[in-house]
Design a protein around this motif. Structure first.
Motif, PDB file in Angstrom:
ATOM      1  N   PHE A 475       0.828  -1.208   0.000  1.00 38.82           N
ATOM      2  CA  PHE A 475       0.000   0.000   0.000  1.00 38.82           C
ATOM      3  C   PHE A 475       0.867   1.265   0.000  1.00 38.82           C
ATOM      4  CE2 PHE A 475      -1.672   3.416   2.661  1.00 38.82           C
ATOM      5  CZ  PHE A 475      -2.838   3.762   1.992  1.00 38.82           C
ATOM      6  N   MET A 476       1.911   1.282   0.862  1.00 37.68           N
ATOM      7  CA  MET A 476       2.780   2.458   0.947  1.00 37.68           C
ATOM      8  C   MET A 476       3.577   2.664  -0.344  1.00 37.68           C
ATOM      9  SD  MET A 476       2.093   3.866   3.758  1.00 37.68           S
ATOM     10  CE  MET A 476       3.389   5.096   3.681  1.00 37.68           C
ATOM     11  N   GLY A 477       3.862   1.552  -1.069  1.00 38.00           N
ATOM     12  CA  GLY A 477       4.529   1.699  -2.362  1.00 38.00           C
ATOM     13  C   GLY A 477       3.675   2.478  -3.343  1.00 38.00           C
ATOM     14  N   GLY A 478       2.371   2.187  -3.378  1.00 41.99           N
ATOM     15  CA  GLY A 478       1.474   2.953  -4.245  1.00 41.99           C
ATOM     16  C   GLY A 478       1.347   4.388  -3.806  1.00 41.99           C
ATOM     17  N   TRP A 479       1.274   4.608  -2.484  1.00 42.71           N
ATOM     18  CA  TRP A 479       1.197   5.974  -1.931  1.00 42.71           C
ATOM     19  C   TRP A 479       2.445   6.774  -2.339  1.00 42.71           C
ATOM     20  CZ3 TRP A 479      -2.579   7.992   1.644  1.00 42.71           C
ATOM     21  CH2 TRP A 479      -2.279   9.246   2.167  1.00 42.71           C
ATOM     22  N   GLY A 480       3.607   6.149  -2.201  1.00 45.00           N
ATOM     23  CA  GLY A 480       4.845   6.842  -2.564  1.00 45.00           C
ATOM     24  C   GLY A 480       4.966   7.091  -4.051  1.00 45.00           C
ATOM     25  N   ALA A 481       4.442   6.167  -4.887  1.00 44.08           N
ATOM     26  CA  ALA A 481       4.516   6.347  -6.341  1.00 44.08           C
ATOM     27  C   ALA A 481       3.770   7.597  -6.763  1.00 44.08           C
ATOM     28  CB  ALA A 481       3.951   5.119  -7.052  1.00 44.08           C
ATOM     29  N   TYR A 482       2.582   7.814  -6.209  1.00 41.96           N
ATOM     30  CA  TYR A 482       1.844   9.022  -6.568  1.00 41.96           C
ATOM     31  C   TYR A 482       2.538  10.269  -6.024  1.00 41.96           C
ATOM     32  CZ  TYR A 482      -1.684  12.635  -6.720  1.00 41.96           C
ATOM     33  OH  TYR A 482      -2.332  13.816  -6.953  1.00 41.96           O
ATOM     34  N   THR A 483       2.996  10.193  -4.763  1.00 41.51           N
ATOM     35  CA  THR A 483       3.612  11.366  -4.138  1.00 41.51           C
ATOM     36  C   THR A 483       4.851  11.805  -4.901  1.00 41.51           C
ATOM     37  OG1 THR A 483       2.811  10.577  -1.990  1.00 41.51           O
ATOM     38  CG2 THR A 483       4.493  12.300  -1.972  1.00 41.51           C
ATOM     39  N   HIS A 484       5.721  10.865  -5.275  1.00 41.37           N
ATOM     40  CA  HIS A 484       6.913  11.214  -6.050  1.00 41.37           C
ATOM     41  C   HIS A 484       6.523  11.780  -7.414  1.00 41.37           C
ATOM     42  CE1 HIS A 484      10.388  10.168  -3.719  1.00 41.37           C
ATOM     43  NE2 HIS A 484       9.869   8.992  -3.369  1.00 41.37           N
ATOM     44  N   GLY A 485       5.535  11.214  -8.031  1.00 42.07           N
ATOM     45  CA  GLY A 485       5.154  11.661  -9.366  1.00 42.07           C
ATOM     46  C   GLY A 485       4.561  13.046  -9.386  1.00 42.07           C
ATOM     47  N   PHE A 486       3.860  13.446  -8.293  1.00 44.85           N
ATOM     48  CA  PHE A 486       3.160  14.728  -8.315  1.00 44.85           C
ATOM     49  C   PHE A 486       3.915  15.845  -7.622  1.00 44.85           C
ATOM     50  CE2 PHE A 486       0.056  17.782  -6.631  1.00 44.85           C
ATOM     51  CZ  PHE A 486      -0.549  18.170  -7.814  1.00 44.85           C
ATOM     52  N   PHE A 487       4.568  15.552  -6.491  1.00 42.74           N
ATOM     53  CA  PHE A 487       5.127  16.620  -5.664  1.00 42.74           C
ATOM     54  C   PHE A 487       6.617  16.849  -5.857  1.00 42.74           C
ATOM     55  CE2 PHE A 487       1.195  15.589  -3.463  1.00 42.74           C
ATOM     56  CZ  PHE A 487       0.695  16.858  -3.193  1.00 42.74           C
ATOM     57  N   GLY A 488       7.302  16.052  -6.680  1.00 42.90           N
ATOM     58  CA  GLY A 488       8.710  16.327  -6.998  1.00 42.90           C
ATOM     59  C   GLY A 488       9.586  16.358  -5.766  1.00 42.90           C
ATOM     60  N   VAL A 489      10.343  17.473  -5.603  1.00 49.58           N
ATOM     61  CA  VAL A 489      11.327  17.567  -4.520  1.00 49.58           C
ATOM     62  C   VAL A 489      10.681  17.609  -3.141  1.00 49.58           C
ATOM     63  CG1 VAL A 489      13.056  18.674  -5.956  1.00 49.58           C
ATOM     64  CG2 VAL A 489      11.377  20.074  -4.782  1.00 49.58           C
ATOM     65  N   LYS A 490       9.410  17.994  -3.056  1.00 50.91           N
ATOM     66  CA  LYS A 490       8.740  18.035  -1.764  1.00 50.91           C
ATOM     67  C   LYS A 490       8.339  16.641  -1.294  1.00 50.91           C
ATOM     68  CE  LYS A 490       5.711  21.263  -1.133  1.00 50.91           C
ATOM     69  NZ  LYS A 490       4.527  22.117  -1.312  1.00 50.91           N
ATOM     70  N   ALA A 491       8.384  15.668  -2.214  1.00 49.71           N
ATOM     71  CA  ALA A 491       7.881  14.330  -1.897  1.00 49.71           C
ATOM     72  C   ALA A 491       8.683  13.669  -0.780  1.00 49.71           C
ATOM     73  CB  ALA A 491       7.893  13.458  -3.154  1.00 49.71           C
TER      74      ALA A 491
END
Length: 521
Positions: A475-491
């Motif tokens: 579940f956290m892998g999917g959460w991180g995939a979206y966060t990295h894809g959308f928020f860039g350096v803030k992720a």
């Protein structure tokens, strides 16, 4: 079972990110084209394009770092069409155009611009729905999208993951039988993996002994070298290299004396050739300048040799080489030769104009079609590079070292080999430790799943904590995939906070599991 729709803001921000990327690409291309000799109208339009592009980037890109903002402000000031900055000479604008182009190119490639959902993630969201359920990874991706990746929102979604996990444990009679068969098959696989791991540990132990013997042999070789064994080499390349280096040194001294004189004092009036004997035409302090001028270039060549020697030492220590100093020295020499070529081309042209041989007055763009400019670069810079590397070959040759220094070099080579073998030995030991830990893990896995089989057979449904951890991790892998894809350096910072909340939730959940039988760790 899981909910959460797509956010319109996501697609809006994605479109904004794509616009910024396109603008960076366009500015990069236009600034590279600007290095060519083009009509003045092009550069007027270029100022407007660059200035407006910077404004659009600053307005649309919310996650931009401060260093990029400062660079963009400087570029906007240089290219602003309101109070234009003039440098008059094209040769001064070329480095500015190249550096600005590089800034936009780096911005295009940096992570701070928002990324779109990759086709792989879209595929996950489209194809993982089975019987009104989706995979934990896809649910994590959708949940992060729905919650805008807010760390504090992850707890509610983790509760949903736990509920589904518990629901999946509830099986009918056939399901229990299938689960028991599956666990027994997994136990067999774990036992097979255990045998493979034991075999690999035995192999690594043999390699460990072999590397130890190789290190011992190298240590004995060091003793032999200290007892008088040395290394000799062929003198012919050294003699030839020295001869050529001496001749090129005289050549460069003569060349830069003549060309430096022509660049500093101008081409002699009434002539169209810049090659002359400066010592016959000037006197006093001017002679000192003409003599010292080529010494500058010879000194730069020696600095190149010093930088190459430092790289050899870094390589011997298994450290990455550094080429920035060498590149900077060559770049400075190239600029100096370009300046000399420019002044010579200008002087020769003016003499031809004053002599009535040509009718057109000098313009800086003429330098790109003047043969004298390229002759200076060819006879100066190209020969200078060849001389620099020949100088390094001669000065670093063993025949210029004392006998003790030769032995020192041999010992350094042996020590480097020993360090390599010891590094390989350390890797083998680490591999043994890793496989030993894996062996312990397999033993625990076999024991745990064996207990699970006993539990199912006796009517007690076990909660397998490693499986729960795996579900949460997916579940956290999917959460991180979206966060990295959308928020860039803030992720990274957002995910760090989310991970802390997840760990606290997971630890509390495991401590509060109340079952008659629980396996795992």
């Amino acid at each position: 079972m899981y909910g959460g729709g797509c956010s319109n803001d996501f697609y809006y921000d994605t479109m904004s990110a794509n616009i910024v990327k396109i603008i960076c690409a366009v500015c990069t291309i236009f600034l590279l084209i600007a290095c060519l000799p083009l009509p003045i109208e092009f550069y007027v339009i270029l100022r407007v394009i660059i200035f407006i592009s910077v404004i659009i980037i600053l307005v649309n890109e919310k996650n931009i770092e401060m260093k990029w903002k400062l660079l963009l402000f400087v570029i906007a000031f240089i290219f602003n069409p309101i109070l234009p900055l003039y440098l008059y000479e094209k040769i001064f604008w070329i480095p500015i155009d190249l550096i600005s182009s590089g800034v936009f190119l780096l911005m295009f490639k940096q992570k701070y611009t928002s990324k779109t959902i990759t086709p792989m993630e879209e595929k996950i969201l489209e194809t993982t729905e089975v019987e009104n359920k989706i995979t934990y990874h896809a649910y994590g991706f959708k949940s992060s999208q729905h919650a805008k990746s807010r760390p504090e929102a992850v707890v509610n979604f983790l509760d949903n993951v736990y509920e589904r996990f518990i629901e999946d444990q509830k099986l009918d009679a056939k399901g229990i039988k299938d689960r028991i068969d599956k666990l027994r098959a997994e136990v067999q696989q774990a036992r097979a993996k255990k045998h493979e791991t034991q075999a690999e540990i035995a192999t690594c132990e043999n390699l460990k002994l072999e590397k130890g013997k190789q290190i011992e042999e190298l240590e004995l070789e060091k003793i032999d070298i200290r007892n008088g064994e040395g290394e000799t080499g062929d003198t012919i390349p050294f003699v030839i290299g020295t001869f050529i280096t001496v001749l090129l040194t005289f050549y460069l001294f003569t060349f830069y004396s003549s060309s430096g004189y022509a660049a500093l004092y101008g081409v002699k009036e009434g002539t169209i050739s810049w090659i002359s004997n400066p010592f016959a035409e000037i006197s006093g302090g001017s002679i000192a300048i003409v003599i010292l001028f080529p010494v500058i270039f010879l000194g730069l060549g020696f600095l190149i040799h010093d930088a190459l020697e430092k790289n050899k030492k870094l390589a011997a220590q298994n450290k990455p080489k550094k080429f920035m100093a060498i590149g900077l020295l060559l770049f400075v020499t190239l600029l100096a030769d370009a300046f000399i070529g420019y002044k010579i081309s200008q002087g020769v042209h003016n003499n031809e104009f004053n002599g009535g041989l040509i009718q057109e007055q000098w313009h800086y763009t003429m330098v790109f079609s003047d043969i004298n400019f390229y002759i200076v670069l060819l006879l100066g810079f190209v020969v200078y590079v060849i001389w620099g590397f020949l100088l390094n070959f001669v000065l670093s040759h063993p025949y210029l070292k004392t006998e003790n220094e030769k032995i020192k070099i041999l010992l350094e080579n042996i020590n480097r080999k020993i360090d390599e073998k010891r590094a390989e030995l350390a890797d083998i030991v680490a591999r043994i430790n890793s496989q030993s830990n894996l062996l312990l893990s397999l033993d625990d896995d076999i024991s745990g799943k064996g207990n699970d089989v006993i539990g199912y057979e006796n009517g007690v449904i076990p909660v397998n904590i490693p499986s729960l951890r795996a579900a949460v991790g997916e579940f956290m892998g999917g959460w991180g995939a979206y966060t990295h894809g959308f928020f860039g350096v803030k992720a990274d910072e957002m995910l760090k906070q989310t991970e802390q909340i997840k760990e606290e939730w997971q630890n509390n959940k495991i401590l509060n599991i109340k079952t008659e039988y629980s396996s795992g760790k």
